[in-house]
Design a protein around this motif. Sequence first.
Motif, PDB file in Angstrom:
ATOM      1  N   ALA A  41      41.145  41.762  39.477  1.00 62.79           N
ATOM      2  CA  ALA A  41      40.473  42.966  38.996  1.00 62.79           C
ATOM      3  C   ALA A  41      39.796  43.685  40.148  1.00 62.79           C
ATOM      4  O   ALA A  41      39.273  43.059  41.072  1.00 62.79           O
ATOM      5  CB  ALA A  41      39.445  42.612  37.926  1.00 62.79           C
ATOM      6  N   VAL A  42      39.774  45.005  40.071  1.00 62.70           N
ATOM      7  CA  VAL A  42      39.106  45.838  41.063  1.00 62.70           C
ATOM      8  C   VAL A  42      37.710  46.168  40.548  1.00 62.70           C
ATOM      9  O   VAL A  42      37.548  46.730  39.458  1.00 62.70           O
ATOM     10  CB  VAL A  42      39.904  47.123  41.337  1.00 62.70           C
ATOM     11  CG1 VAL A  42      39.133  48.032  42.296  1.00 62.70           C
ATOM     12  CG2 VAL A  42      41.276  46.774  41.917  1.00 62.70           C
ATOM     13  N   HIS A  43      36.689  45.799  41.331  1.00 58.38           N
ATOM     14  CA  HIS A  43      35.287  46.041  41.000  1.00 58.38           C
ATOM     15  C   HIS A  43      34.756  47.140  41.919  1.00 58.38           C
ATOM     16  O   HIS A  43      35.050  47.146  43.121  1.00 58.38           O
ATOM     17  CB  HIS A  43      34.452  44.776  41.211  1.00 58.38           C
ATOM     18  CG  HIS A  43      34.832  43.633  40.329  1.00 58.38           C
ATOM     19  ND1 HIS A  43      33.914  42.994  39.508  1.00 58.38           N
ATOM     20  CD2 HIS A  43      36.017  42.976  40.142  1.00 58.38           C
ATOM     21  CE1 HIS A  43      34.516  42.006  38.859  1.00 58.38           C
ATOM     22  NE2 HIS A  43      35.793  41.978  39.231  1.00 58.38           N
ATOM     23  N   THR A  44      33.933  48.037  41.388  1.00 53.09           N
ATOM     24  CA  THR A  44      33.386  49.116  42.186  1.00 53.09           C
ATOM     25  C   THR A  44      31.988  49.494  41.717  1.00 53.09           C
ATOM     26  O   THR A  44      31.631  49.261  40.559  1.00 53.09           O
ATOM     27  CB  THR A  44      34.300  50.359  42.145  1.00 53.09           C
ATOM     28  OG1 THR A  44      33.744  51.397  42.965  1.00 53.09           O
ATOM     29  CG2 THR A  44      34.449  50.877  40.725  1.00 53.09           C
ATOM     30  N   ASN A  45      31.207  50.086  42.634  1.00 55.95           N
ATOM     31  CA  ASN A  45      29.881  50.584  42.275  1.00 55.95           C
ATOM     32  C   ASN A  45      29.897  52.081  41.962  1.00 55.95           C
ATOM     33  O   ASN A  45      28.833  52.676  41.761  1.00 55.95           O
ATOM     34  CB  ASN A  45      28.877  50.308  43.394  1.00 55.95           C
ATOM     35  CG  ASN A  45      29.177  51.084  44.671  1.00 55.95           C
ATOM     36  OD1 ASN A  45      30.335  51.355  44.987  1.00 55.95           O
ATOM     37  ND2 ASN A  45      28.147  51.421  45.427  1.00 55.95           N
ATOM     38  N   GLN A  46      31.065  52.698  41.918  1.00 53.76           N
ATOM     39  CA  GLN A  46      31.139  54.110  41.563  1.00 53.76           C
ATOM     40  C   GLN A  46      30.712  54.301  40.118  1.00 53.76           C
ATOM     41  O   GLN A  46      31.160  53.571  39.233  1.00 53.76           O
ATOM     42  CB  GLN A  46      32.554  54.637  41.785  1.00 53.76           C
ATOM     43  CG  GLN A  46      32.980  54.603  43.242  1.00 53.76           C
ATOM     44  CD  GLN A  46      34.361  55.188  43.448  1.00 53.76           C
ATOM     45  OE1 GLN A  46      34.566  56.382  43.323  1.00 53.76           O
ATOM     46  NE2 GLN A  46      35.312  54.322  43.763  1.00 53.76           N
ATOM     47  N   PHE A  47      29.870  55.289  39.877  1.00 58.80           N
ATOM     48  CA  PHE A  47      29.251  55.472  38.572  1.00 58.80           C
ATOM     49  C   PHE A  47      30.157  56.236  37.618  1.00 58.80           C
ATOM     50  O   PHE A  47      30.929  57.100  38.022  1.00 58.80           O
ATOM     51  CB  PHE A  47      27.916  56.202  38.716  1.00 58.80           C
ATOM     52  CG  PHE A  47      26.741  55.388  38.243  1.00 58.80           C
ATOM     53  CD1 PHE A  47      26.194  55.602  36.996  1.00 58.80           C
ATOM     54  CD2 PHE A  47      26.199  54.395  39.040  1.00 58.80           C
ATOM     55  CE1 PHE A  47      25.109  54.854  36.552  1.00 58.80           C
ATOM     56  CE2 PHE A  47      25.118  53.653  38.620  1.00 58.80           C
ATOM     57  CZ  PHE A  47      24.570  53.882  37.367  1.00 58.80           C
ATOM     58  N   ASP A  48      30.026  55.900  36.345  1.00 57.27           N
ATOM     59  CA  ASP A  48      30.674  56.644  35.274  1.00 57.27           C
ATOM     60  C   ASP A  48      29.703  57.750  34.856  1.00 57.27           C
ATOM     61  O   ASP A  48      28.732  57.498  34.142  1.00 57.27           O
ATOM     62  CB  ASP A  48      30.981  55.696  34.100  1.00 57.27           C
ATOM     63  CG  ASP A  48      31.597  56.418  32.920  1.00 57.27           C
ATOM     64  OD1 ASP A  48      31.728  57.654  32.964  1.00 57.27           O
ATOM     65  OD2 ASP A  48      31.940  55.732  31.935  1.00 57.27           O
ATOM     66  N   LEU A  98      42.575  46.365  36.287  1.00 60.67           N
ATOM     67  CA  LEU A  98      43.312  45.189  36.732  1.00 60.67           C
ATOM     68  C   LEU A  98      44.408  45.618  37.694  1.00 60.67           C
ATOM     69  O   LEU A  98      45.123  46.601  37.444  1.00 60.67           O
ATOM     70  CB  LEU A  98      43.916  44.452  35.532  1.00 60.67           C
ATOM     71  CG  LEU A  98      42.895  43.895  34.534  1.00 60.67           C
ATOM     72  CD1 LEU A  98      43.613  43.297  33.325  1.00 60.67           C
ATOM     73  CD2 LEU A  98      41.994  42.846  35.184  1.00 60.67           C
ATOM     74  N   ALA A  99      44.534  44.906  38.782  1.00 63.35           N
ATOM     75  CA  ALA A  99      45.525  45.251  39.808  1.00 63.35           C
ATOM     76  C   ALA A  99      46.923  45.201  39.220  1.00 63.35           C
ATOM     77  O   ALA A  99      47.299  44.233  38.541  1.00 63.35           O
ATOM     78  CB  ALA A  99      45.407  44.292  40.992  1.00 63.35           C
ATOM     79  N   ALA A 118      42.076  48.223  30.438  1.00 63.34           N
ATOM     80  CA  ALA A 118      40.919  48.299  29.549  1.00 63.34           C
ATOM     81  C   ALA A 118      41.069  47.354  28.368  1.00 63.34           C
ATOM     82  O   ALA A 118      40.100  46.685  27.969  1.00 63.34           O
ATOM     83  CB  ALA A 118      40.732  49.732  29.063  1.00 63.34           C
ATOM     84  N   SER A 119      42.252  47.272  27.823  1.00 68.85           N
ATOM     85  CA  SER A 119      42.475  46.405  26.653  1.00 68.85           C
ATOM     86  C   SER A 119      42.311  44.939  27.002  1.00 68.85           C
ATOM     87  O   SER A 119      41.671  44.173  26.271  1.00 68.85           O
ATOM     88  CB  SER A 119      43.874  46.658  26.080  1.00 68.85           C
ATOM     89  OG  SER A 119      44.000  47.973  25.586  1.00 68.85           O
ATOM     90  N   ILE A 120      42.879  44.523  28.131  1.00 66.81           N
ATOM     91  CA  ILE A 120      42.815  43.110  28.509  1.00 66.81           C
ATOM     92  C   ILE A 120      41.395  42.732  28.929  1.00 66.81           C
ATOM     93  O   ILE A 120      40.893  41.662  28.547  1.00 66.81           O
ATOM     94  CB  ILE A 120      43.827  42.806  29.624  1.00 66.81           C
ATOM     95  CG1 ILE A 120      45.256  42.996  29.100  1.00 66.81           C
ATOM     96  CG2 ILE A 120      43.645  41.384  30.143  1.00 66.81           C
ATOM     97  CD1 ILE A 120      46.321  42.924  30.175  1.00 66.81           C
TER      98      ILE A 120
END
Length: 303
Positions: free
Chosen positions: A153-160, A212-213, A221-223
């Motif tokens: 999985a790709v994790h980021t601090n970019q805000f929604d 997910l990569a 999103a579903s998984i």
Amino acid sequence: MTSSTSLSITPITGRIGAEIAGVRLGGDLPADVAAEIRLALLTHKVVFFRGQEHLDEDGQTAFARLLGELTTAHPTVPALDGRAHILDLDYSGGQKVDRWHTDVTFVDRPPAASVLRAITVPPAGGDTLWANTVTAYEYLPAELRDLADRLRAVHTNQFDYARVAASENPERARAYAEVFSSTVFETEHPVVRVHPETGERSILLGDFARRLAGLSTSASASIIRLIQEEVTAVENTVRWRWAPGDVAVWDNRATQHRVVHDFGDRPRRLHRVTIAGDIPVGVDGRPSSVLAGDAAAYSPIAA
């Protein structure tokens, strides 16, 4: 149970959490007491201490050092004035942080553990929940476990920013978001990591995991939602009602947590110190990989 060092360690739920009594926290704890607290942390994933009103910022930091080398307060959010290792978590005035997450997973070396001390808490509400990501993995259906073992999985601090616009205090939320994402970090982690001390497998997801990569946005999103629902099943959780002077210590490699935001704009303030962690490694032996940002100034890599 009672130990030879007179610590009283009482489990709170069947899968996560224990309260430890009979100790006055600080940097002068005997080595055997510190070792017993560390063992309890590995066993119960989060441990709680009541009645630690004597602790100040120096005492909290000194105690945290007994558990390992420290990070700075945060990769992007400034530390408490003059306190390089202390993050001031002040949720007064409508600041809302109420999503399940593991701390700082957007870097390649998330913290190993955190020490959180209650300064001011509302008379009601403002509890914190923790979830055991080891038992969450163990209780996944076998087919879903096998899939999770292979995912990254790709994790980021970019805000929604859609979330910012919908917040109770959009102006304050936007200002915080700009600081939080002032330097962009992005890391690809295994969805299932192997704990470096216990060898247990735990789920590494939470709110910073955005996709997910190799999968589409909708499939990701579903998984992620499917696995997260298993993580946060009530059987895997513990809830702590704060009082001033309480201290919580959690294993960031084996938990997620979230604030229960039911206290409106009443004061709620806590101080956090974090212990440096290793680079996660998946079931296949592959470590996490950096996609953007350099976390070297935030945290050394734990040996």
